[in-house]
Design a protein around this motif. Structure first.
Motif, PDB file in Angstrom:
ATOM      1  N   GLU A 184       0.854  -1.186   0.000  1.00 26.34           N
ATOM      2  CA  GLU A 184       0.000   0.000   0.000  1.00 26.34           C
ATOM      3  C   GLU A 184       0.883   1.226   0.000  1.00 26.34           C
ATOM      4  OE1 GLU A 184      -2.740  -0.052   3.210  1.00 26.34           O
ATOM      5  OE2 GLU A 184      -3.720  -1.878   2.463  1.00 26.34           O
ATOM      6  N   GLN A 242       2.970   9.169   0.377  1.00 27.47           N
ATOM      7  CA  GLN A 242       2.681   8.888  -1.032  1.00 27.47           C
ATOM      8  C   GLN A 242       1.192   9.097  -1.313  1.00 27.47           C
ATOM      9  OE1 GLN A 242       4.166   4.837  -1.116  1.00 27.47           O
ATOM     10  NE2 GLN A 242       5.683   5.358  -2.672  1.00 27.47           N
ATOM     11  N   GLY A 279      14.550   6.955  -1.906  1.00 32.13           N
ATOM     12  CA  GLY A 279      13.900   5.738  -1.434  1.00 32.13           C
ATOM     13  C   GLY A 279      12.518   5.962  -0.845  1.00 32.13           C
ATOM     14  N   GLY A 322       9.867   6.476  -2.637  1.00 32.98           N
ATOM     15  CA  GLY A 322       8.848   5.963  -3.546  1.00 32.98           C
ATOM     16  C   GLY A 322       8.237   6.996  -4.472  1.00 32.98           C
ATOM     17  N   LYS A 323       9.054   7.881  -4.985  1.00 32.58           N
ATOM     18  CA  LYS A 323       8.542   8.879  -5.940  1.00 32.58           C
ATOM     19  C   LYS A 323       8.040   8.199  -7.213  1.00 32.58           C
ATOM     20  CE  LYS A 323      12.448  11.278  -5.692  1.00 32.58           C
ATOM     21  NZ  LYS A 323      13.087  10.713  -4.484  1.00 32.58           N
ATOM     22  N   THR A 324       8.798   7.195  -7.652  1.00 34.20           N
ATOM     23  CA  THR A 324       8.416   6.513  -8.886  1.00 34.20           C
ATOM     24  C   THR A 324       7.011   5.921  -8.778  1.00 34.20           C
ATOM     25  OG1 THR A 324      10.731   5.921  -9.031  1.00 34.20           O
ATOM     26  CG2 THR A 324       9.266   4.899 -10.613  1.00 34.20           C
ATOM     27  N   THR A 352      10.296   3.960   1.954  1.00 33.99           N
ATOM     28  CA  THR A 352       9.293   2.892   1.860  1.00 33.99           C
ATOM     29  C   THR A 352       9.728   1.645   2.603  1.00 33.99           C
ATOM     30  OG1 THR A 352      10.288   2.133  -0.185  1.00 33.99           O
ATOM     31  CG2 THR A 352       8.470   3.681  -0.381  1.00 33.99           C
TER      32      THR A 352
HETATM   33  P1  ADP Z   1      12.748   7.141  -4.988  1.00 36.17           P
HETATM   34  O1  ADP Z   1      12.588   7.315  -6.463  1.00 36.17           O
HETATM   35  O2  ADP Z   1      11.892   8.080  -4.198  1.00 36.17           O
HETATM   36  O3  ADP Z   1      14.174   7.151  -4.525  1.00 36.17           O
HETATM   37  P2  ADP Z   1      11.658   4.577  -5.567  1.00 36.17           P
HETATM   38  O4  ADP Z   1      10.459   5.069  -6.249  1.00 36.17           O
HETATM   39  O5  ADP Z   1      12.766   4.035  -6.367  1.00 36.17           O
HETATM   40  O6  ADP Z   1      12.208   5.713  -4.605  1.00 36.17           O
HETATM   41  O7  ADP Z   1      11.178   3.490  -4.499  1.00 36.17           O
HETATM   42  C1  ADP Z   1      12.075   2.705  -3.774  1.00 36.17           C
HETATM   43  C2  ADP Z   1      11.549   1.275  -3.636  1.00 36.17           C
HETATM   44  O8  ADP Z   1      10.390   1.227  -2.814  1.00 36.17           O
HETATM   45  C3  ADP Z   1      11.153   0.654  -4.943  1.00 36.17           C
HETATM   46  O9  ADP Z   1      11.680  -0.650  -4.987  1.00 36.17           O
HETATM   47  C4  ADP Z   1       9.647   0.603  -4.899  1.00 36.17           C
HETATM   48  O10 ADP Z   1       9.118  -0.488  -5.609  1.00 36.17           O
HETATM   49  C5  ADP Z   1       9.354   0.479  -3.433  1.00 36.17           C
HETATM   50  N1  ADP Z   1       8.099   1.085  -3.008  1.00 36.17           N
HETATM   51  C6  ADP Z   1       7.523   2.196  -3.506  1.00 36.17           C
HETATM   52  N2  ADP Z   1       6.412   2.503  -2.799  1.00 36.17           N
HETATM   53  C7  ADP Z   1       6.302   1.565  -1.835  1.00 36.17           C
HETATM   54  C8  ADP Z   1       5.365   1.341  -0.769  1.00 36.17           C
HETATM   55  N3  ADP Z   1       4.345   2.148  -0.577  1.00 36.17           N
HETATM   56  N4  ADP Z   1       5.579   0.288   0.034  1.00 36.17           N
HETATM   57  C9  ADP Z   1       6.628  -0.538  -0.157  1.00 36.17           C
HETATM   58  N5  ADP Z   1       7.528  -0.393  -1.131  1.00 36.17           N
HETATM   59  C10 ADP Z   1       7.393   0.651  -1.969  1.00 36.17           C
END
Ligand code: ADP
Ligand code: ZN
Ligand code: ZN
Length: 726
Positions: free
Chosen positions: A195, A200, A224, A226-228, A378
């Motif tokens: 979730e 987020q 880390g 979870g921006k993506t 995350t």
């Molecule tokens: P950022 O770009 O902010 O550095 P990412 O988008 O790469 O971070 O996310 C880091 C990791 O966390 C990825 O492997 C992603 O799949 C995972 N992730 C993203 N959102 C969640 C969430 N809500 N719960 C658990 N894992 C997540």
């Protein structure tokens, strides 16, 4: 030229610098539409031009006639032409310069051929029967079985298994064992088990209610956080509305990773565009976004110019990154153009970063941007702890202290990976004489030469000149010329002897020259084997290395002495970004910074208070000093082989510019690197309290140059919102 009542006049813009367009005659009944390409005579040459207007009342007598039509339908639509017009005004370009910056190379040619269409291979036979058939052709069998295994697949994919895949496929197709299909195969997407975090969720909800019209969102999320995932949800939403999304990333190296992430999750047609593709492939991406055959485009900065049939959102990932600025030729910022384009198209734009640029932070503080914050990782891990290692009194052999080497060893033994970051290629950045202090310099630039030990050459990183090593010091004649300072080569060598070359991987522009090298290195890292990766900034950005638990930053001290007013901002971003590579998955991360200035206020602020506090303080200082983003800056950069000519050129401009209370003009002053590539370089610096006043003066500058100084052959360009003084 014959003149007749049956003629019309069209305005054609060409890739020239002195006017926006030239007028040409054409037959009234075949008058091309605005946005179409034509071929026209220009100074004894035939050039491709774009029709940007129709002219009514003008004397047709002296006009030349167009030579050829290329398109019957516009290649650039109205919305794009309007965008380019504004962009040209902003960057003080002529319309043709902007148009030809935007238009893919393929379309700039007089006779651009048919675009190569993409296709996929699919088996056309029973694998069980084919195995026997191909017994004597193992290479063909390998490719065949990969096609059978992976389903419809492109040749590029198959090249990973056999570099000769294209020819092998052709042979298989001739035997009718495989066939081409032109529709991309449907693919399965996965849903995630997690979730959204509260941050987020909040950001996403907000974006969802703002995805119909122009709005700018700064997605300020720690590494880390979870921006993506937020991007993915937003994209899904846009796709439901049948709209397209453009996602810009700073580096080619980041496109495969993001493409994979999106492809796995989103059932849509996703394309990738960047400068390592062929002209044909890039043109194809342009055509496909223009015709609505792609839903999402992942691209590097030039993607901002793609034509879209129904663009609904622009996402800029790592918005602070300098690579969004084009630094060669025409200078522009893809990020700033994204904001312009979004405003003109009335669509939202998301700027994502863990270390937002001071420009964007300032805009967020002033409430011009919506500020969405993600403050938790995350994986619930803390951000890695940054430890400052004072190396003033330590024995540092080959760039790394023995303590640090032990630490690296410990992490490797725990089956983890380590990144040793050093932003300098080669063995040493300097070659010096121990007796008299002579330093090897480039003959053509104001720059020291870098020693590349592997190839045994001194190289200039500015003009690419190559020199052999002098046997004697040219100044005192002694033989004590030695390399000084550390580069990736030396650090790699140190690690090779300390922990064994099989555990060391060097990633810099000397080892990674093509996307294929990059893919091999990334696969090696992704395989999770314990490795020390010695890398430059190529590795600092958005990559996700789950096994990485230690980051060592070797030498950043030189940034403290840079004359650039943005140096500390960029250093802080780099440090936080590199540190953010550690501890992204199951492991906690550690970061070690080797420095001879452990008490520098920079560390104190950044490490004790974090990036956000650091940035606020930095903004305050910029305001006090009257630097951007508190002011608006531009630089007129000029170069010439004769210093006198150059100086006179700039003096003349400065003398003729009207006084303006809102704009300070400094100069002419020498560029930080005064001589480069055998050219003297000088500049005028404009620093203004108002954007309008700045642009007024810049326009004036262009006028002075084009009316009075057009005979000099001084090379010049205007750099609006410069990111570097040099
Ligand atoms: P950022 O770009 O902010 O550095 P990412 O988008 O790469 O971070 O996310 C880091 C990791 O966390 C990825 O492997 C992603 O799949 C995972 N992730 C993203 N959102 C969640 C969430 N809500 N719960 C658990 N894992 C997540
Ligand atoms: Zn000497
Ligand atoms: Zn040089």
């Amino acid at each position: 030229m014959p003149e007749s009542k049956q003629d019309s006049i069209i305005q054609v813009c060409l890739n020239i610098r002195f006017t926006d367009h030239l007028d040409y005659l054409c037959d009234l009944n075949t008058t091309p539409l605005i946005g179409c390409r034509v071929v026209v005579p220009f100074r004894r040459k035939q050039l491709v031009g774009i029709v940007i207007g129709h002219q009514q009342n003008q004397n047709k007598r002296q006009l030349k006639r167009i030579s050829q039509h290329i398109d019957d339908q516009p290649i650039l639509d109205k919305s794009q032409l309007n965008f380019l017009k504004k962009a040209a005004a902003y960057y003080q370009l002529k319309m043709g310069e902007a148009v030809f910056l935007a238009l893919p190379h393929w379309y700039r040619q007089i006779d651009s051929k048919q675009l190569p269409m993409p296709f996929w291979w699919q088996i056309n036979s029973e694998p069980a029967t084919v195995e026997a058939l191909l017994k004597k052709a193992p290479a063909q069998w390998l490719v065949y079985s990969k096609i059978a295994e992976l389903g419809p697949v492109q040749t590029s994919e198959l090249k990973k298994f056999n570099t000769n895949a294209a020819a092998l496929c052709k042979q298989l197709a001739e035997k009718q064992l495989i066939k081409k299909i032109e529709q991309p195969p449907p693919h399965e997407t996965i849903t995630t088990g997690f979730e959204l975090t509260e941050d987020q969720q909040n950001a996403y909800e907000f974006l969802k209610t703002h995805d119909h019209s122009f709005s700018i969102h700064l997605l300020d999320g720690i590494t880390g956080s979870g921006k993506t995932e937020v991007y993915i949800r937003c994209i899904e939403n846009l796709l439901i509305q049948k709209k397209q999304v453009l996602v810009l990333v700073p580096e080619i190296g980041l496109t495969p990773q993001l493409y994979e992430q999106l492809h796995r999750r989103i059932n849509a047609r996703i394309g990738v565009s960047h400068s390592a593709l062929s002209h044909g492939q890039r043109a194809l991406m342009w055509k496909q976004t223009a015709e609505g055959d792609l839903d999402v485009l992942v691209a590097t900065r030039s993607g901002i110019f793609n034509r879209f049939s129904n663009l609904g959102m622009i996402i800029i990932d790592e918005e602070h990154d300098l690579s969004f600025r084009q630094q060669e030729g025409i200078r522009y910022s893809a990020r700033d153009l994204a904001v312009l384009r979004a405003s003109m198209m009335n669509i939202p734009v998301i700027l994502g970063s863990a270390t937002p640029s001071l420009e964007s932070l300032n805009n967020a503080l002033q409430k011009r941007y919506h500020w969405l914050k993600l403050r938790t990782r995350t994986n619930q891990q803390q951000l890695p702890k940054i430890i400052i290692k004072d190396i003033r009194k330590k024995r540092v052999n080959g760039g790394l202290s023995s303590e640090v080497i032990d630490q690296i060893d410990t992490h490797l033994s725990a089956q983890q990976q380590v990144l040793v970051f050093i932003n300098r290629r080669g063995w040493s950045p300097k070659m010096v004489c121990q007796d008299c202090g002579w330093v090897a310099e480039c003959d053509h630039c104001d720059a020291y030469l870098t020693w590349h030990k592997q190839v045994e050459r001194l190289r200039c990183h500015h003009c690419q000149s190559v020199y052999s090593l002098p046997e004697f010091c040219p100044l005192c004649g002694c033989q004590h010329v030695i390399p000084l300072g550390d580069g990736t080569e030396k650090i790699t060598d140190t690690l090779n002897s300390a922990i064994g070359p099989e555990r060391v991987l060097r990633v810099d522009r000397d080892t990674i020259k093509t996307p294929k090298h990059w893919a091999i290195a990334m696969n090696e890292i992704a395989s999770g084997k314990p490795r020390v990766i010695v890398g430059t900034q190529m590795l600092a950005k958005g990559h996700h290395f789950p096994k990485l638990s230690l980051v060592v930053i070797v030498d950043i001290d030189s940034s403290f002495f840079s004359g650039e007013f943005r140096a500390t901002e960029h250093l802080a971003q780099l440090l936080v970004q590199v540190a953010g590579r550690a501890g992204r998955a199951e492991t906690e991360g550690e970061v070690v910074v080797q420095t001879r200035h452990p008490d520098h206020p920079f560390f104190v602020r950044l490490l004790q208070q974090g990036y956000a506090a650091f940035a606020r303080e930095e903004l305050k200082q910029r305001a006090e000093q009257g630097f951007p983003p508190s002011s608006y800056m531009a630089i007129l950069r000029a170069q010439h082989q004769q210093q006198n000519t150059l100086e006179t050129f700039l003096l003349e401009i400065e003398k003729q510019l009207p006084q303006d209370q809102a704009v300070n003009v400094f100069g002419p002053i020498a560029a930080p690197m005064f001589i480069r590539h055998k050219h003297y370089r000088m500049q005028l610096i404009y620093n203004a309290t108002s954007r309008q006043a700045l642009h007024r003066l810049l326009k004036h500058t262009r006028q002075i140059i084009s009316t009075q100084l057009n005979k000099t052959n001084v090379q010049w360009l205007l750099d609006i919102d410069p990111v570097q003084m040099n």
